[in-house]
Design an enzyme around this catalytic site. Structure first.
Site, PDB file in Angstrom:
ATOM      1  N   TYR A 162     -16.003  16.591 -16.134  1.00  0.00           N
ATOM      2  CA  TYR A 162     -16.484  15.207 -16.085  1.00  0.00           C
ATOM      3  C   TYR A 162     -17.545  15.056 -14.987  1.00  0.00           C
ATOM      4  CZ  TYR A 162     -16.585  10.230 -15.115  1.00  0.00           C
ATOM      5  OH  TYR A 162     -17.017   8.948 -14.869  1.00  0.00           O
ATOM      6  N   ASP A 201      -6.606  18.928 -14.487  1.00  0.00           N
ATOM      7  CA  ASP A 201      -6.926  17.585 -14.988  1.00  0.00           C
ATOM      8  C   ASP A 201      -6.463  17.546 -16.442  1.00  0.00           C
ATOM      9  OD1 ASP A 201      -8.124  15.331 -16.114  1.00  0.00           O
ATOM     10  OD2 ASP A 201      -9.919  15.465 -14.853  1.00  0.00           O
ATOM     11  N   ARG A 254       0.852  -1.200   0.000  1.00  0.00           N
ATOM     12  CA  ARG A 254       0.000   0.000   0.000  1.00  0.00           C
ATOM     13  C   ARG A 254       0.880   1.240   0.000  1.00  0.00           C
ATOM     14  NH1 ARG A 254      -1.436   1.612   4.544  1.00  0.00           N
ATOM     15  NH2 ARG A 254      -2.332  -0.311   5.370  1.00  0.00           N
ATOM     16  N   LYS A 305      -7.516   6.495 -19.578  1.00  0.00           N
ATOM     17  CA  LYS A 305      -7.759   7.013 -20.935  1.00  0.00           C
ATOM     18  C   LYS A 305      -6.503   6.893 -21.808  1.00  0.00           C
ATOM     19  CE  LYS A 305     -11.667   8.269 -19.004  1.00  0.00           C
ATOM     20  NZ  LYS A 305     -12.093   7.259 -18.076  1.00  0.00           N
TER      21      LYS A 305
HETATM   22  O1  P1T Z   1     -12.874   6.969 -14.591  1.00  0.00           O
HETATM   23  P1  P1T Z   1     -11.708   7.425 -13.738  1.00  0.00           P
HETATM   24  O2  P1T Z   1     -10.427   6.774 -14.086  1.00  0.00           O
HETATM   25  O3  P1T Z   1     -12.019   7.411 -12.279  1.00  0.00           O
HETATM   26  O4  P1T Z   1     -11.430   8.970 -14.116  1.00  0.00           O
HETATM   27  C1  P1T Z   1     -12.346   9.990 -13.861  1.00  0.00           C
HETATM   28  C2  P1T Z   1     -12.176  11.104 -14.862  1.00  0.00           C
HETATM   29  C3  P1T Z   1     -11.485  12.246 -14.491  1.00  0.00           C
HETATM   30  N1  P1T Z   1     -11.288  13.269 -15.337  1.00  0.00           N
HETATM   31  C4  P1T Z   1     -11.726  13.217 -16.608  1.00  0.00           C
HETATM   32  C5  P1T Z   1     -11.480  14.372 -17.513  1.00  0.00           C
HETATM   33  C6  P1T Z   1     -12.417  12.087 -17.061  1.00  0.00           C
HETATM   34  O5  P1T Z   1     -12.835  12.075 -18.327  1.00  0.00           O
HETATM   35  C7  P1T Z   1     -12.658  11.011 -16.168  1.00  0.00           C
HETATM   36  C8  P1T Z   1     -13.411   9.795 -16.582  1.00  0.00           C
HETATM   37  N2  P1T Z   1     -14.227   9.980 -17.713  1.00  0.00           N
HETATM   38  C9  P1T Z   1     -15.030   9.037 -18.288  1.00  0.00           C
HETATM   39  C10 P1T Z   1     -15.181   7.795 -17.806  1.00  0.00           C
HETATM   40  C11 P1T Z   1     -15.751   9.495 -19.485  1.00  0.00           C
HETATM   41  O6  P1T Z   1     -16.290   8.663 -20.255  1.00  0.00           O
HETATM   42  O7  P1T Z   1     -15.809  10.714 -19.697  1.00  0.00           O
END
Ligand code: P1T
Length: 358
Positions: free
Chosen positions: A77, A149, A25, A174
């Site tokens: 998001y 972000d 962890r 992503k």
């Molecule tokens: O899904 P996760 O890995 O927890 O990430 C969240 C997140 C944070 N910031 C941005 C700009 C994002 O696009 C996302 C996640 N977005 C999607 C799952 C989507 O389809 O837009």
């Protein structure tokens, strides 16, 4: 290749004498390799990997205290909005959602309790571009932290710390992972005090990324530059096609000279990316549903940034957790469709859109 250290713990030489790793962890060698890798790409000294993008954002907000205030992009998001408004608001942190395309609007929400400016650029799903350098000047003048972000741009297209950001965040799910096979979040920073807090929260809250996933993201990053070039090329071709289609109303893509912040995009990005949103003439929800159903090469799915093209309907999918009045203020209307343009042959993608729209 970096080995996958699939271990929770490490044999110690003696009490108080370990070999750099005690418990996974806290630290794991595969994770440490990825943390150094992404930190280097973001021109930062420190990186930390989390179980998801939202877990990484969660860590940033946990650096604050009850009573503190955050100014965030209005268009962002849906999951980030939900984390801010339904989890942290309960713990006494106040969020202001502001249209930041014109950064002068930020100043109006600043007060003595403001501790963080949260920027997403390009924004999800409206592809607004926010001037990171201008935000940084405002943040520094008021002694406020600036977090960006960088999920949509990736360090290949934009490095926020070079423009004055204190913290960079990624949903590595992503483009960094790039193959839609991992959920992960990453933070990077150059600030030692912030890094200390980041590692303390990572270890104390425990939302870490596993070693196998770290291996996959390390592998994904090896081709990031090649994939991003192709995402940008294909993105431009698809955006141009949509812009001239009679059934399409608006196309949101920062590469257009008509995009309100095209000049800022040119200044702070090395390319315009493969994310595009568009809405339809007549703005009917059923039309959008029909089109995403008709698409065959673009798969209907949440997420983005993988090698394969995806399409989504923000109102019923990624941004359903934002109230209608809020999301419509930023342009997330019923007929909005979001595309994550992959690295397939661009002609196939355009043909697919042509057929679906017909
Ligand atoms: O899904 P996760 O890995 O927890 O990430 C969240 C997140 C944070 N910031 C941005 C700009 C994002 O696009 C996302 C996640 N977005 C999607 C799952 C989507 O389809 O837009």
């Amino acid at each position: 290749m970096t080995p996958i250290y699939q271990t929770s713990t490490y044999v110690q030489e003696g009490v108080g004498n370990h070999k750099g790793y005690e418990y996974s962890r806290t630290k794991n060698p595969t994770r440490s390799a990825l943390e150094s890798n992404i930190a280097a790409l973001e021109n930062c000294r420190f990186g930390a990997c989390f179980g998801s993008g939202l877990a990484a954002i969660d860590c940033v907000i946990k650096m604050l205290n009850p009573g503190d205030e955050v100014i965030s992009t209005g268009d962002l998001y849906g999951g980030t909005y939900r984390l801010f408004t339904t989890i942290f608001a309960k713990y006494g942190i106040k969020f202001h959602f502001v249209g930041m395309s014109d950064t002068s609007e930020i100043e109006a929400s600043i007060n003595t309790k403001t501790k963080l400016i949260w920027v997403e650029t390009p924004t999800n799903p409206m592809m607004n571009i926010i001037d990171i350098e201008a935000c940084s000047k405002i943040a520094k003048a008021h002694n406020i932290l600036l977090a960006v972000d960088n999920t949509f741009a990736t360090p290949y297209l934009q490095t926020p710390v070079d423009l004055g950001a204190d913290i960079v965040m990624h949903s590595a799910t992503k483009y960094l992972g790039g193959h839609s096979d991992v959920v992960m979040g990453i933070l990077t920073t150059n600030n030692e005090a912030i890094a200390k807090e980041m590692y303390r929260i990572q270890n104390s809250s425990g939302a870490i990324a596993g070693p196998m996933d770290c291996f996959l993201v390390l592998r994904g990053i090896k081709t990031l530059h090649v994939r991003m070039e192709r995402h940008c090329e294909n993105g431009e071709k698809v955006a141009q096609f949509l812009a001239y289609h009679p059934k399409v109303d608006q196309v949101y893509w920062p590469g257009f000279v008509t995009h309100p912040n095209h000049e800022v995009a040119k200044k702070q990005m090395n390319g315009f990316g493969g994310m595009i949103s568009f809405n339809l003439v007549g703005n009917k929800l059923e039309d959008a549903h029909q089109i995403v159903k008709n698409l065959k090469v673009f798969s209907l799915a949440e997420s983005l940034g993988g090698v394969e093209s995806l399409c989504g309907h923000p109102v019923t999918m990624t941004h359903a957790s934002i109230p209608k009045e809020e999301r419509e203020k930023s342009g997330v209307v019923d007929s909005l469709i979001r595309l994550s343009v992959g690295i397939e042959d661009a002609d196939d993608l355009i043909e697919d859109l042509k057929n679906a729209l017909k």
